[in-house]
Design a protein around this motif. Structure first.
Motif, PDB file in Angstrom:
ATOM      1  N   ILE A  40      -3.250  -4.379  -5.019  1.00 13.78           N
ATOM      2  CA  ILE A  40      -3.476  -5.216  -3.833  1.00 13.78           C
ATOM      3  C   ILE A  40      -4.825  -5.891  -4.026  1.00 13.78           C
ATOM      4  O   ILE A  40      -5.826  -5.211  -4.254  1.00 13.78           O
ATOM      5  CB  ILE A  40      -3.475  -4.363  -2.546  1.00 13.78           C
ATOM      6  N   ILE A  78      -7.509  -6.608  -2.616  1.00  8.57           N
ATOM      7  CA  ILE A  78      -8.181  -6.351  -1.334  1.00  8.57           C
ATOM      8  C   ILE A  78      -9.348  -7.324  -1.088  1.00  8.57           C
ATOM      9  O   ILE A  78      -9.442  -7.891   0.001  1.00  8.57           O
ATOM     10  CB  ILE A  78      -8.636  -4.879  -1.230  1.00  8.57           C
ATOM     11  N   CYS A 134      -6.971  -0.011  -6.959  1.00  7.61           N
ATOM     12  CA  CYS A 134      -5.719   0.039  -6.201  1.00  7.61           C
ATOM     13  C   CYS A 134      -4.522   0.160  -7.156  1.00  7.61           C
ATOM     14  O   CYS A 134      -4.308  -0.698  -8.007  1.00  7.61           O
ATOM     15  CB  CYS A 134      -5.564  -1.186  -5.323  1.00  7.61           C
ATOM     16  N   PRO A 135      -3.739   1.225  -7.022  1.00  7.43           N
ATOM     17  CA  PRO A 135      -2.664   1.475  -7.984  1.00  7.43           C
ATOM     18  C   PRO A 135      -1.502   0.506  -7.871  1.00  7.43           C
ATOM     19  O   PRO A 135      -0.628   0.500  -8.739  1.00  7.43           O
ATOM     20  CB  PRO A 135      -2.222   2.901  -7.645  1.00  7.43           C
ATOM     21  N   CYS A 190      -8.965   3.400  -2.629  1.00  4.03           N
ATOM     22  CA  CYS A 190      -9.886   2.309  -2.282  1.00  4.03           C
ATOM     23  C   CYS A 190     -11.046   2.835  -1.446  1.00  4.03           C
ATOM     24  O   CYS A 190     -12.180   2.407  -1.614  1.00  4.03           O
ATOM     25  CB  CYS A 190      -9.150   1.181  -1.575  1.00  4.03           C
ATOM     26  N   CYS A 212       0.815  -1.227   0.000  1.00  2.18           N
ATOM     27  CA  CYS A 212       0.000   0.000   0.000  1.00  2.18           C
ATOM     28  C   CYS A 212       0.844   1.271   0.000  1.00  2.18           C
ATOM     29  O   CYS A 212       1.794   1.403   0.761  1.00  2.18           O
ATOM     30  CB  CYS A 212      -0.916  -0.017   1.218  1.00  2.18           C
ATOM     31  N   ILE A 213       0.476   2.212  -0.862  1.00  2.90           N
ATOM     32  CA  ILE A 213       1.144   3.513  -0.879  1.00  2.90           C
ATOM     33  C   ILE A 213       0.230   4.600  -0.307  1.00  2.90           C
ATOM     34  O   ILE A 213       0.477   5.790  -0.490  1.00  2.90           O
ATOM     35  CB  ILE A 213       1.639   3.885  -2.304  1.00  2.90           C
ATOM     36  N   ARG A 214      -0.841   4.177   0.357  1.00  2.00           N
ATOM     37  CA  ARG A 214      -1.730   5.092   1.101  1.00  2.00           C
ATOM     38  C   ARG A 214      -2.296   6.218   0.229  1.00  2.00           C
ATOM     39  O   ARG A 214      -2.228   7.389   0.597  1.00  2.00           O
ATOM     40  CB  ARG A 214      -0.978   5.726   2.284  1.00  2.00           C
ATOM     41  N   CYS A 215      -2.853   5.812  -0.907  1.00  2.00           N
ATOM     42  CA  CYS A 215      -3.413   6.831  -1.794  1.00  2.00           C
ATOM     43  C   CYS A 215      -4.864   7.138  -1.450  1.00  2.00           C
ATOM     44  O   CYS A 215      -5.388   8.186  -1.826  1.00  2.00           O
ATOM     45  CB  CYS A 215      -3.316   6.367  -3.239  1.00  2.00           C
ATOM     46  N   GLY A 216      -5.526   6.211  -0.792  1.00  4.07           N
ATOM     47  CA  GLY A 216      -6.923   6.457  -0.409  1.00  4.07           C
ATOM     48  C   GLY A 216      -7.940   6.165  -1.502  1.00  4.07           C
ATOM     49  O   GLY A 216      -9.139   6.304  -1.280  1.00  4.07           O
TER      50      GLY A 216
HETATM   51  S1  SF4 Z   1      -6.014   1.879  -3.119  1.00  6.81           S
HETATM   52 FE1  SF4 Z   1      -4.344   0.452  -2.678  1.00  6.81          FE
HETATM   53  S2  SF4 Z   1      -2.550   1.758  -2.398  1.00  6.81           S
HETATM   54 FE2  SF4 Z   1      -4.333   3.097  -2.283  1.00  6.81          FE
HETATM   55  S3  SF4 Z   1      -4.782   3.216  -0.068  1.00  6.81           S
HETATM   56 FE3  SF4 Z   1      -6.049   1.578  -0.898  1.00  6.81          FE
HETATM   57  S4  SF4 Z   1      -4.831  -0.278  -0.601  1.00  6.81           S
HETATM   58 FE4  SF4 Z   1      -3.439   1.463  -0.382  1.00  6.81          FE
END
Ligand code: SF4
Lengths: 223, 495
Positions: free
Chosen positions: B397, B399, B393-394, B339, B333-337
């Motif tokens: 992942i 999910i 998800c870029p 998702c 995860c790169i915490r892009c938000g």
């Molecule tokens: S879309 Fe993927 S990379 Fe972005 S916050 Fe969610 S899990 Fe992390």
């Protein structure tokens, strides 16, 4: 065992028997979609910067000081932070002396601690150079130096940056290669793509969050 | 509420505008909070608007589906490669940062991380800490911890500043105050900062700017997160739009960066695809206003920058996720938000209902490792498994697959080996386990199945009208008088 040893031991156990993945870096994918014919680089950079409220002007290596004076006059600013020991700092100081304009020049010539108050509350504008631009994202490349320290491009509400047309690159990847970033980075390297902004209140874009409220990029077409 | 913005700033709040009240305090269960949130019309409206906005902005950044799909694969490979040699990269990162003059600290738990920060604060006799945005510091509840030790911790990201002022928690990892509208922020500023009431967003931001500028100036220590830690060069890369990140990492004499152990990438060039994926996925920008690469404290001849830079590397359950190859993908995860922006559940219940630092799909798959399944057992099932998160998800992942896996871990017997998760079996029920065993037997033994089928069809009148939670929202299933097998046989004229 220290926390470090425990963490590394745990991670190491989890990888037991596996081999690291090979580096299949796909250069084409980060360059091909972001490559431009030379004559399109500057228009694209301007378009992107202007889309985020950056102001851009095409000018020349001889004329830019007059543009700076104009920009300041237009805003009623009579003070400018410059780096007197850079070629552009000297050129601007020379211009001011020659034209006898009423602009007071300030130098960032001592550690910030010695003049923090003035920098924060009494320095309306600054002028810095750049190490080039990036057409793909409309960005300026800056590596603060002793002459042009980090806060010079951040604290004053108006930041004027000089960009040489010959130093506009296609994309970040080409910059990393051309300027050999991986071989050694300064303490701080920056990409700046517009004046500071935020959309944190109801997704409404507002400029001038904590950094400059305005960014003017003077593009020197013959440099 | 949500009156149209007046063209002129008024000095009093319009009636009905109230300060933020979606308190994060959590005495209730996830289900209760979700239930309440679903019925909060204002909250629903704020989130719906915000998510639609963010989804549209993101979509505009990926006009070429093919480029996006290939870049996602690339991003996935970069992250997976980094994780495949994580211990080695962490050591290389430490070596290179140390060479650059940055002090590296390691913490297994949030308590250890807080103690490290406190030691640094204490050594400098610091009283005022200013923070750039950092979700890891939220994990640590650093503000709370430091306040307990007499140190003021002020958030400087506008969104974080707003939620801190309202004594709330962030409701989104990228846009912390997304649950509030301008009127609610206006009331909050009016109440807490004693300024004239105004819903003019430019004016509100200027109020924030003026308040915080003084604080940057005064702070003894700046704290920030890290977007990518680059092993090759010993650098910390931060992205932001406001300039508060640069301020927090440049003005105070000491900078402390806190980050998770998974944030490391191997080479500087690896950040090129990740940066592009991150800013485009997060806020639909080709790049953020600032990309700030920090590779060391102020050198002797330099005139500004912190005299000391520290990096705290935090595990907090990440190594548990790392131990299993499927769960390990969580750490890509790169915490892009993105998702959460695309999640139908998040959009309807908002960020606070989750009761965790990371809400939405990423929160559901990472938090169980941080808090244990016993504390988070409802999260993996708070999903319709629609798949939207996995599609956007870029870094690819999976999910939904991980959610299903966590559901399994939730119902495996608590003592069944091997154990992958703290809190394994938090939803385990012997009866349910038996029922499924029986079901399997029934469906794998033809003779038993025939008996069951006969009983179910011929005695369908005896089906109970209430079947637990199922019948709360559905009518009870009733078997047809004759089974499909029987009908088919009749139809084909078989005997
Ligand atoms: S879309 Fe993927 S990379 Fe972005 S916050 Fe969610 S899990 Fe992390």
């Amino acid at each position: 065992m220290s926390a470090k040893e425990r963490i590394l031991a745990k991670l190491g156990r989890s990888l037991a028997g596996t081999t690291p993945l090979a580096d299949d870096y796909d250069e084409a994918l980060v360059t091909a979609p972001w490559a431009y014919p030379p004559e399109q680089r500057i228009p694209r950079l301007r378009e992107l910067l202007e889309a985020v409220h950056g102001e851009t002007q095409l000018t020349t290596a001889a004329d830019w000081p007059a543009r700076v004076v104009e920009a300041l006059a237009k805003r009623g600013i009579d003070e400018l932070l410059i780096a007197p020991d850079t070629p552009h700092g000297q050129q601007f100081a020379g211009h001011v002396a020659e034209k006898a304009t009423a602009i007071r020049l300030k130098a960032y010539d001592r550690p910030v601690e010695e003049w923090k108050d003035e920098l924060f509350f009494n320095t309306p504008a600054s002028l810095t150079g750049t190490l080039g631009g990036i057409a793909a994202t409309g960005s300026l490349i800056m590596c603060p130096t002793t002459s042009e320290p980090r806060l010079m491009s951040l604290v004053p509400p108006l930041h004027i940056a000089l960009l040489k047309a010959s130093e506009v690159y296609d994309n970040l990847y080409t910059v990393l290669q051309a300027q050999a970033w991986a071989q050694g980075l300064p303490t701080n390297a920056l990409l700046v793509s517009g004046p500071s902004k935020t959309a944190d209140i109801q997704q409404t874009l507002a400029y001038g969050a904590h950094g400059p409220k305005e960014l003017i990029v003077l593009i020197l077409e013959d440099a | 509420m949500n009156a149209p913005a007046p063209t002129q700033a008024s000095t009093q709040p319009p009636s009905g505008a109230t300060a933020a009240t979606h308190a994060p305090a959590i005495p209730m269960t996830f289900k209760q909070r979700a239930h309440d949130a679903v019925h909060d019309k204002q909250l629903r409206k704020n989130f719906r608007g915000a998510m639609d906005f963010l989804m549209a902005k993101r979509a505009a950044q990926f006009p070429d589906g093919d480029e996006f799909e290939r870049l996602r694969t690339f991003g996935n490979h970069v992250r997976a490669r980094a994780l495949s040699k994580l211990p080695e990269l962490l050591e290389r990162l430490e070596t290179n940062l140390t060479r650059n003059g940055v002090k590296v600290h390691w913490a297994e738990t949030v308590d250890e991380a807080n103690a490290i920060v406190h030691d640094i604060v204490h050594a400098h006799e610091a009283k005022q800490v200013i923070k750039g945005k950092s979700m890891v510091s939220e994990e640590m509840e650093m503000n709370h911890y430091l306040e307990g030790h007499g140190v003021d911790c002020l958030e400087s990201d506008m969104g974080e500043f707003i939620v801190q002022l309202g004594k709330e928690k962030p409701s989104h990892i990228i846009m912390p105050a997304i649950h509030l509208n301008a009127g609610q922020v206006a009331s909050l500023f009016h109440d807490k900062l004693e300024v004239d009431y105004t819903e003019d967003v430019d004016r509100l931001i200027q109020i924030g700017r003026e308040t915080l500028r003084r604080k940057f100036f005064e702070a003894d220590i700046g704290v920030s997160g890290v977007n990518f830690a680059i092993a090759e060069t010993g650098s910390l890369l931060l992205v932001e739009n406001e300039g508060n990140g640069r301020m927090s990492t440049t003005v105070p004499p000491v900078h402390i960066a806190v980050t998770g152990i998974e944030k490391v990438v191997e080479n500087l060039r690896d950040v090129v695809p990740l940066l592009s994926l991150l800013t485009r996925s997060a806020t639909g920008q080709p790049i953020t206003t600032y990309v700030n690469v920090i590779s060391g404290p102020r050198k002797a001849e330099e005139l500004d920058g912190p005299q000391e830079v520290h990096l705290v590397l935090l595990d907090n359950g990440r190594s548990q996720a790392f131990a299993d190859s499927e769960l390990r993908q969580t750490l890509n995860c790169i915490r892009c938000g993105a998702c959460m922006n695309h999640c139908p559940v998040y959009t309807r219940i908002g960020g606070h209902a989750y009761g965790t630092v990371y809400p939405g799909p990423i929160g559901k798959i990472i938090t169980p490792h941080m808090l244990g399944l016993e504390e988070t057992k409802d999260l993996p099932s708070a999903s319709s498994l629609c798949g939207a998160c996995g599609e956007v998800c870029p870094v690819r992942i999976p999910i939904p697959a991980i959610l299903r896996r966590l559901r399994e871990e939730n119902v495996r017997a608590p003592d069944e080996a091997p154990k992958y998760m703290r809190g394994q079996g938090s939803k385990y029920s012997r009866t349910e386990g038996m029922a499924w065993k029986g079901w399997r037997l029934l469906n794998t033994s033809p003779r038993l199945y025939r008996v069951f089928k006969l009983a179910a069809t011929r005695l369908s009148a005896l089906t109970p009208p209430k079947l637990g939670p199922w019948t709360e929202h559905h009518s009870a299933p009733k078997a047809a008088p004759r089974s499909l097998h029987e009908l088919a046989r009749d139809h084909l004229g078989e005997d």
